[in-house]
Design an enzyme around this catalytic site. Structure first.
Site, mmCIF file in Angstrom:
data_model
loop_
_atom_site.group_PDB
_atom_site.id
_atom_site.type_symbol
_atom_site.label_atom_id
_atom_site.label_comp_id
_atom_site.label_asym_id
_atom_site.label_seq_id
_atom_site.Cartn_x
_atom_site.Cartn_y
_atom_site.Cartn_z
ATOM 1 N N GLU A 19 5.649 6.999 -9.560
ATOM 2 C CA GLU A 19 4.376 6.432 -9.016
ATOM 3 C C GLU A 19 3.893 7.322 -7.943
ATOM 4 O OE1 GLU A 19 4.005 2.283 -8.179
ATOM 5 O OE2 GLU A 19 5.657 1.964 -9.361
ATOM 6 N N GLN A 31 10.173 8.241 -7.544
ATOM 7 C CA GLN A 31 10.391 9.540 -8.741
ATOM 8 C C GLN A 31 9.219 9.554 -9.310
ATOM 9 O OE1 GLN A 31 14.096 9.411 -10.750
ATOM 10 N NE2 GLN A 31 15.327 9.283 -8.757
ATOM 11 N N HIS A 49 0.621 1.981 -13.296
ATOM 12 C CA HIS A 49 1.451 0.810 -13.851
ATOM 13 C C HIS A 49 2.647 1.259 -13.865
ATOM 14 C CE1 HIS A 49 2.334 -2.811 -15.849
ATOM 15 N NE2 HIS A 49 3.018 -2.148 -16.956
ATOM 16 N N ASN A 73 -5.760 3.220 -12.858
ATOM 17 C CA ASN A 73 -4.629 2.510 -12.366
ATOM 18 C C ASN A 73 -3.238 2.947 -12.302
ATOM 19 O OD1 ASN A 73 -3.537 -0.267 -11.887
ATOM 20 N ND2 ASN A 73 -2.922 -0.387 -13.944
ATOM 21 N N GLY A 115 0.986 -1.297 0.110
ATOM 22 C CA GLY A 115 0.195 0.040 -0.123
ATOM 23 C C GLY A 115 0.759 1.281 0.007
#
Length: 211
Positions: free
Chosen positions: A181, A179, A110, A108, A12
């Site tokens: 996400e 950096q 990725h 989402n 998480g």
């Protein structure tokens, strides 16, 4: 106030990035109203509890058929009445009925620059292992809307990350998280909260902020 539901299978860290961004004001006019995991041992559920956010586990293993799971899962999602659903490392296929019901309301994150290293089989460390094996010099992350395909929905944001000599999949994974996400996922939530993301003909567009 944008009501956000986060779906997560593991630690998480992206959920935490959203919670922290709401707390420090980088995300405005949004709140996390629930966290759902398919994994009863997911540390993400502890993060939710610590933040005072309702969390629950709904696992396919608890049901006799996938259809039964899909039905109960969608019921749990609906009960949260979300405006936006965020897949933050959620390793369960989204039921088609849910994709249809929440069209352009599911995003989402990725860990690659789609269309590179995406689709079936590309998740977690596997993405970074493939990137290093191919010898690419730049990787990154992508936030996109979810459609019926795997990593095929309209792209909202992308951020590039440099590959460095001596990188292992684990080191590269961490750098992409730090950096890319943890920066673009909260940014996407904030943009959506302020009505600045639209989808036309299968492509997403971000409008400039009003001055």
């Amino acid at each position: 106030m944008l009501k956000v539901l986060v779906l997560v299978s593991g630690g998480g860290t992206n959920l935490q990035a959203i919670l922290d961004s709401i707390a420090d004001g980088r995300i405005k006019d949004a709140e996390v109203v629930g966290v759902i995991s398919n994994n009863p041992n997911a540390y993400a559920l502890k993060r939710a509890e610590a933040a005072g956010v309702p969390g629950r586990c709904i696992s396919p293993k608890s049901f006799g058929t996938r259809e039964e799971f899909n039905e109960k899962f969608l019921e749990a999602v609906d009960a949260c009445q979300p405006d936006l659903i965020v897949l933050a490392g959620f390793l369960v296929v989204i039921p088609p009925a849910m994709t249809a019901k929440y069209r352009n309301r599911i995003i989402n994150i990725h860990p690659s620059l789609i269309p590179s290293f995406c689709g079936t089989g590309y998740y977690g460390l596997k993405v970074h292992e493939a990137a290093l094996e191919r010898g690419v010099k730049v990787v990154g992350a992508t936030v996109h809307f979810v459609d019926e395909g795997t990593d095929t929905g309209p792209i909202i944001l992308q951020k590039a990350v440099e590959v460095r000599p001596g990188d292992t999949p684990e080191i590269l994974q961490r750098r992409v998280m730090e950096q890319a996400e943890w920066k673009i996922l909260p940014e996407a939530v904030d943009l959506i909260a302020h009505g600045r993301v639209s989808v036309t003909d299968g492509r997403a567009a971000v409008t400039e902020e009003d001055r």
